[in-house]
Motif scaffolding. Structure first.
Motif: not given
Length: 221
Positions: A158-168
């Motif tokens: 996914a775009p890097p802005m979506l692959l982050n700790r807060n989202l998971i």
């Protein structure tokens, strides 16, 4: 995608009797792509609530709404009226993120009834169906504030802005009983390591410094 379909329709219901429609929620970081909401909603609708002569449908062009579908309200509507299923209570309002099921589609009157929270029945005009999306799969962002017995999360590019700790973290904490991550471990590692989504580049610190400098200059004059 096949793994997600089997988990929702077969493996998880057989594992602990989970209802694939009411207990299991698929959450994904994005709308597009193979495991995005658009693609997975079409796939899961076909498996969990496929076409039937016993079910009315409404084709909106972009999507097909079918009796029995799992749907989500995507904007606040404070004025729409609802009645309880037993007809003893009534009120107003349905809100962004509310999930329900289509109980009836009447093509003659151009209306569709949806039951939210197993009790609030709302009648929509066909002209207002843009307030609804299928909810077999929703974005993690849209799931904030909700909880589900079981959450299934695809892990893919996914775009890097979506692959982050807060989202998971948000996705995992939506589950009351069980979380199933489906995909490659490397994407999970990327999300855990990526803290950029938790930082805010507002420029506020710079502004505070300028105010402090201005106050110091004013005091020295």
């Amino acid at each position: 995608m096949n793994a997600i379909e089997k988990l929702v329709s077969d493996r998880l219901p057989n594992f602990n009797g989970y209802d694939p429609m009411k207990d299991i929620q698929v959450l994904t970081p994005m709308k597009g792509g193979i495991v995005g909401t658009k693609n997975l909603n079409v796939s899961l609708q076909r498996i969990l609530n496929g076409p039937s002569q016993m079910k009315n449908e409404r084709n909106t062009g972009e999507r097909i709404f079918r009796e029995g579908d799992k749907i989500m309200q995507i904007r606040n509507n404070y004025n729409i009226k609802w009645k309880s299923v037993d007809g003893l209570r009534e009120g107003e309002g349905v809100f962004n993120g509310d999930i329900g099921f289509i109980s009836r589609i009447d093509n003659d009157s151009s209306t569709m009834e949806v039951i939210f929270d197993e009790d609030r029945k709302i009648r929509y005009e066909f002209a207002d169906l843009d307030e609804l999306l299928h909810a077999y799969c929703v974005t993690i962002h849209k799931s904030q504030g909700s909880e589900f017995p079981v959450v299934v999360i695809p892990l893919s590019w996914a775009p890097p802005m979506l692959l982050n700790r807060n989202l998971i973290y948000t996705g995992i904490t939506r589950a009351k009983e069980l979380v199933v991550l489906v995909g490659q471990k490397k994407y999970l590692h990327w999300m855990i390591k990526n803290e950029k989504g938790m930082k805010r580049n507002s420029g506020l610190l710079c502004r505070f410094k300028k105010v402090a400098e201005f106050m110091e200059e004013d005091e020295t004059e």
